[in-house]
Design a protein around this motif. Structure first.
Motif, short mmCIF file in Angstrom:
data_model
loop_
_atom_site.label_atom_id
_atom_site.label_comp_id
_atom_site.label_asym_id
_atom_site.label_seq_id
_atom_site.Cartn_x
_atom_site.Cartn_y
_atom_site.Cartn_z
N GLU A 234 -34.72 24.69 -36.17
CA GLU A 234 -33.31 24.93 -36.48
C GLU A 234 -32.88 24.17 -37.73
OE1 GLU A 234 -31.23 23.75 -33.02
OE2 GLU A 234 -32.01 25.37 -31.73
N LEU A 235 -33.32 22.90 -37.82
CA LEU A 235 -32.95 22.11 -38.99
C LEU A 235 -33.53 22.70 -40.27
CD1 LEU A 235 -33.35 18.48 -37.60
CD2 LEU A 235 -31.23 19.72 -38.07
N MET A 236 -34.75 23.22 -40.20
CA MET A 236 -35.36 23.82 -41.38
C MET A 236 -34.59 25.08 -41.80
SD MET A 236 -39.42 23.32 -40.56
CE MET A 236 -39.89 24.26 -41.99
N ASN A 237 -34.13 25.84 -40.83
CA ASN A 237 -33.32 27.02 -41.17
C ASN A 237 -32.00 26.60 -41.80
OD1 ASN A 237 -35.28 28.76 -40.14
ND2 ASN A 237 -34.40 28.73 -38.07
N GLU A 238 -31.38 25.55 -41.22
CA GLU A 238 -30.14 25.06 -41.82
C GLU A 238 -30.38 24.51 -43.22
OE1 GLU A 238 -28.50 22.18 -39.21
OE2 GLU A 238 -28.18 23.58 -37.54
N GLN A 239 -31.51 23.83 -43.40
CA GLN A 239 -31.83 23.29 -44.72
C GLN A 239 -32.02 24.40 -45.74
OE1 GLN A 239 -31.83 20.05 -45.45
NE2 GLN A 239 -32.21 20.49 -47.60
N ALA A 240 -32.69 25.44 -45.31
CA ALA A 240 -32.87 26.57 -46.24
C ALA A 240 -31.52 27.17 -46.61
CB ALA A 240 -33.77 27.62 -45.59
N SER A 241 -30.60 27.26 -45.61
CA SER A 241 -29.27 27.78 -45.92
C SER A 241 -28.52 26.86 -46.87
CB SER A 241 -28.49 27.95 -44.61
OG SER A 241 -27.16 28.37 -44.86
N HIS A 242 -28.66 25.56 -46.65
CA HIS A 242 -28.00 24.60 -47.55
C HIS A 242 -28.58 24.66 -48.95
CE1 HIS A 242 -25.35 22.89 -44.64
NE2 HIS A 242 -26.33 22.42 -43.86
N ASN A 243 -29.89 24.82 -49.04
CA ASN A 243 -30.52 24.87 -50.37
C ASN A 243 -30.01 26.05 -51.18
OD1 ASN A 243 -32.00 22.60 -49.84
ND2 ASN A 243 -33.83 23.71 -49.17
N ALA A 244 -29.65 27.12 -50.46
CA ALA A 244 -29.18 28.30 -51.18
C ALA A 244 -27.89 28.02 -51.95
CB ALA A 244 -28.98 29.46 -50.20
N THR A 245 -27.06 27.15 -51.39
CA THR A 245 -25.77 26.84 -52.05
C THR A 245 -25.77 25.45 -52.68
OG1 THR A 245 -24.91 25.99 -49.95
CG2 THR A 245 -24.54 28.32 -50.42
N LEU A 246 -26.95 24.80 -52.73
CA LEU A 246 -27.01 23.43 -53.24
C LEU A 246 -26.59 23.35 -54.70
CD1 LEU A 246 -27.77 20.48 -52.81
CD2 LEU A 246 -30.13 21.07 -53.39
N GLU A 247 -27.07 24.26 -55.51
CA GLU A 247 -26.77 24.19 -56.95
C GLU A 247 -25.28 24.30 -57.21
OE1 GLU A 247 -28.04 26.48 -61.10
OE2 GLU A 247 -28.97 27.03 -59.18
N GLN A 248 -24.60 25.20 -56.49
CA GLN A 248 -23.16 25.33 -56.68
C GLN A 248 -22.43 24.07 -56.23
OE1 GLN A 248 -21.51 27.75 -58.21
NE2 GLN A 248 -19.60 26.60 -57.89
N ARG A 249 -22.89 23.51 -55.11
CA ARG A 249 -22.24 22.29 -54.62
C ARG A 249 -22.47 21.12 -55.57
NH1 ARG A 249 -24.46 20.51 -50.20
NH2 ARG A 249 -26.07 22.08 -49.88
N VAL A 250 -23.67 21.05 -56.15
CA VAL A 250 -23.95 19.99 -57.13
C VAL A 250 -23.05 20.14 -58.34
CG1 VAL A 250 -25.69 19.10 -58.72
CG2 VAL A 250 -26.31 19.57 -56.35
N THR A 251 -22.87 21.39 -58.79
CA THR A 251 -22.00 21.63 -59.95
C THR A 251 -20.56 21.22 -59.64
OG1 THR A 251 -23.41 23.46 -60.64
CG2 THR A 251 -21.20 23.37 -61.56
N ASP A 252 -20.09 21.61 -58.45
CA ASP A 252 -18.72 21.23 -58.07
C ASP A 252 -18.57 19.72 -57.96
OD1 ASP A 252 -18.20 23.92 -57.96
OD2 ASP A 252 -18.41 24.09 -55.77
N ARG A 253 -19.56 19.07 -57.36
CA ARG A 253 -19.47 17.62 -57.21
C ARG A 253 -19.53 16.92 -58.58
NH1 ARG A 253 -20.29 14.36 -52.92
NH2 ARG A 253 -19.29 16.11 -51.86
N THR A 254 -20.35 17.45 -59.48
CA THR A 254 -20.42 16.86 -60.83
C THR A 254 -19.08 16.97 -61.53
OG1 THR A 254 -22.76 17.45 -60.95
CG2 THR A 254 -21.64 16.95 -63.02
N ARG A 255 -18.43 18.12 -61.37
CA ARG A 255 -17.12 18.30 -61.99
C ARG A 255 -16.10 17.32 -61.39
NH1 ARG A 255 -16.47 23.03 -60.49
NH2 ARG A 255 -17.58 24.06 -62.22
N GLU A 256 -16.17 17.16 -60.07
CA GLU A 256 -15.25 16.22 -59.43
C GLU A 256 -15.51 14.79 -59.89
OE1 GLU A 256 -15.79 16.76 -55.29
OE2 GLU A 256 -14.93 18.79 -55.23
N LEU A 257 -16.80 14.43 -60.00
CA LEU A 257 -17.13 13.08 -60.46
C LEU A 257 -16.67 12.86 -61.89
CD1 LEU A 257 -20.71 12.57 -58.95
CD2 LEU A 257 -18.58 11.49 -58.23
N HIS A 258 -16.82 13.87 -62.73
CA HIS A 258 -16.38 13.74 -64.11
C HIS A 258 -14.87 13.51 -64.17
CE1 HIS A 258 -16.40 14.32 -68.44
NE2 HIS A 258 -15.40 15.18 -68.31
N ALA A 259 -14.13 14.27 -63.35
CA ALA A 259 -12.68 14.09 -63.33
C ALA A 259 -12.31 12.70 -62.80
CB ALA A 259 -12.03 15.18 -62.47
#
Length: 535
Positions: A234-259
């Motif tokens: 189950e955790l591996m399936n959840e991890q795969a789902s998280h990896n799919a949106t990881l890049e977008q979340r990293v971009t959003d977090r980078t923008r928040e950190l920059h602000a």
């Protein structure tokens, strides 16, 4: 992807290291069983063998020796007294029938050896002897000596010991073999199967079920591992789902950190600007205090000078009128004396004003330029007190100075004066809050250190500092008078000047209700100067 590749490079290396560095579970348990059976058997067998040997030795050797000695002691007096060697020999021979008896010697007190008997094959091992005196009517007429050997007893005991040891060894081997079979079947085989299942999970194969068909602890452990397999999937399936949106979340977090970083930079710039403005205000307040001190201290000598000058002017005008009518010698003499006396007073007051102006000028130059020079500590402290005299007298406080003459320093007198001013102002503002007739002591003495240092302390008898505030007293913007005249930078400026510029250290000691002491250790020669300061 993650389940198949992430665990694989780590777990085999760890297993290899564990197996190489430690004993396997199989060997450890086998060794434990063997030692658990062997050590008690050896210890108990040794104790029992020792006890059996002692009993056998007592029954076969020591007790018979004493019995034979007592018997010969009782039977030998008559043959020895009658010099009947044949009777004595028969008694001795009857005792010699015991193979453990090695030698018997009967001696006459007057004639020497009377009867002697000895085994033809003498066993010299484990010999013990007993000698008794032979008495007749209370007089010693001879003695008998008997020797016995424990050789035959030890040989028989050794045979019995070896037979018993062999029987115990066979019993131990049978017990060990049965325990090993039980251990192999009930523990090692299920553990090996469980290990294979765990290795399969480590390689990422999560589809096969872990074998758990056992109604014992190992079966419960296998069920737990199988539950872990399901949860890991189950955790591996959840991890795969998280990896799919990881890049977008990293971009959003980078923008928040920059602000956030931009906001922090803005806040830091505002804080630095506020800090600089407060420091400028503090310097302006110090300059205002200096100007007030100059005005107050110069008021007395200049006022006296104006009064004396007016008196001289009046005397001269009156003398001028008398000159038109004719001046007598007495009037001239009186005018000259009054004029000299007034001139002397005028000069003294003007010199006093000049000295005050010189002191204020040095203080002002030191404060504004932070000029480094050689100075005497007591002079700088007293000049600083002159600039603060009006403020101190306004609050009805007393400053006492106890500084030895001749302490010469090569540093920044203006900064040192600012430190003392800030500490005195801090005592007036916080230590004597709502109180009058406070006492501030400024003391100094040389320390026996290398390089040479002086201890300068500013002590007051005010309300003291609460224990909770002692650790924050030098923090910037920390004040208990926020909005009531306190900026929270006075003691922080003191700390920075003492530690960073003058190269010293400062600490505070205080008890509530007993005042506070600020103790500084300052080098006589401030950092950044190669020369030495003479005292």
């Amino acid at each position: 992807m993650l389940g198949k590749h992430s665990p694989h490079p780590v777990l085999p290396d760890q297993h290899t290291g564990w197996r190489a560095a430690t004993m396997s579970l199989r060997k450890a348990i086998v060794l434990g069983i063997a030692l658990g059976i062997l050590i008690p058997a050896v210890l108990l067998g040794t104790v029992l063998a020792r006890d059996s040997y002692e009993r056998e030795y007592e029954v076969r050797v020591r007790r018979p020796l004493k019995q034979y000695a007592s018997m010969l002691e009782q039977t030998m007096p008559v043959p020895l007294w009658q010099v009947d060697a044949s009777s004595a020999q028969s008694f001795v021979n009857s005792v010699m029938l015991n193979p453990d008896v090695v030698r018997i010697i009967v001696e006459d007190a007057a004639l020497g050896r009377f009867v002697h008997a000895e085994q033809s094959i003498q066993q010299k091992q484990g010999l013990i002897s007993e000698t008794r005196n032979i008495r007749k009517d209370g007089s010693i007429i001879g003695r008998v000596t008997i020797e016995m050997s424990s050789y035959w007893m030890e040989q028989e005991f050794l045979k019995k010991f070896l037979k018993g040891g062999a029987a115990i060894l066979v019993q131990l081997l049978i017990s060990f073999f049965l325990l090993w079979l039980l251990f192999q079947k009930r523990l090692m085989r299920p553990l090996q199967q469980l290990q294979r299942d765990v290795d399969r999970l480590g390689e990422g194969h999560l589809t096969e079920v872990v074998s758990a068909a056992r109604p014992d602890e190992l079966g419960s452990l296998a069920l737990g591992v199988d539950s872990m397999r399901l949860r890991l999937g189950e955790l591996m399936n959840e991890q795969a789902s998280h990896n799919a949106t990881l890049e977008q979340r990293v971009t959003d977090r980078t923008r928040e950190l920059h602000a956030s970083n931009q906001e922090l930079r803005t806040a830091l710039n505002d804080l630095n600007s506020a800090h600089a403005e407060i420091q400028r205000s503090d310097r302006m307040a110090a300059l205002g205090s200096l100007v007030a001190g100059v005005a107050h201290e110069l008021n007395t000598p200049i006022g006296n000078s104006v009064t004396v000058a007016s008196t001289i002017h009046d005397l001269s005008r009156e003398f001028n009128k008398k000159m038109a009518q004719g001046v007598t010698r007495a009037a001239l003499q009186n005018y000259v004396e009054n004029n000299l006396q007034a001139s002397d007073i005028l000069l003294r007051n003007l010199h006093s004003a000049a000295d005050l102006i010189g002191s204020f000028k040095r203080v002002a130059v030191d404060r504004t330029s932070a000029q480094r020079r050689v100075f005497f500590l007591d002079e700088v402290v007293r000049e600083t007190m002159l600039t603060m005299g009006a403020s101190i007298r306004h609050h009805v406080h007393e400053v006492r100075i106890d500084i030895p003459l001749g302490i010469r320093m090569d540093a920044y007198p203006g900064l040192l004066g600012q430190i003392i001013s800030n500490l005195i102002n801090n005592a007036i503002l916080h230590g004597f809050d709502g109180r009058e007739n406070g006492i501030i002591d400024i003391r100094a003495h040389l320390l026996d250190t290398e390089p040479a240092k002086v201890e300068l302390s500013v002590n007051d008898n005010g309300v003291g500092i609460a224990d909770i505030n002692l650790g924050r007293i030098f923090d910037p913007f920390f004040t208990t008078k926020l909005g009531q005249g306190g900026s929270g930078l006075g003691l922080n400026i003191v700390y920075n000047l003492v530690c960073d510029v003058l190269g010293g250290s400062i600490r505070v000691e205080s008890e509530p209700g007993k005042g506070a002491s600020f103790i500084m250790h300052l080098p006589l020669c401030a950092p950044g100067h190669a020369g030495d300061t003479a005292q």
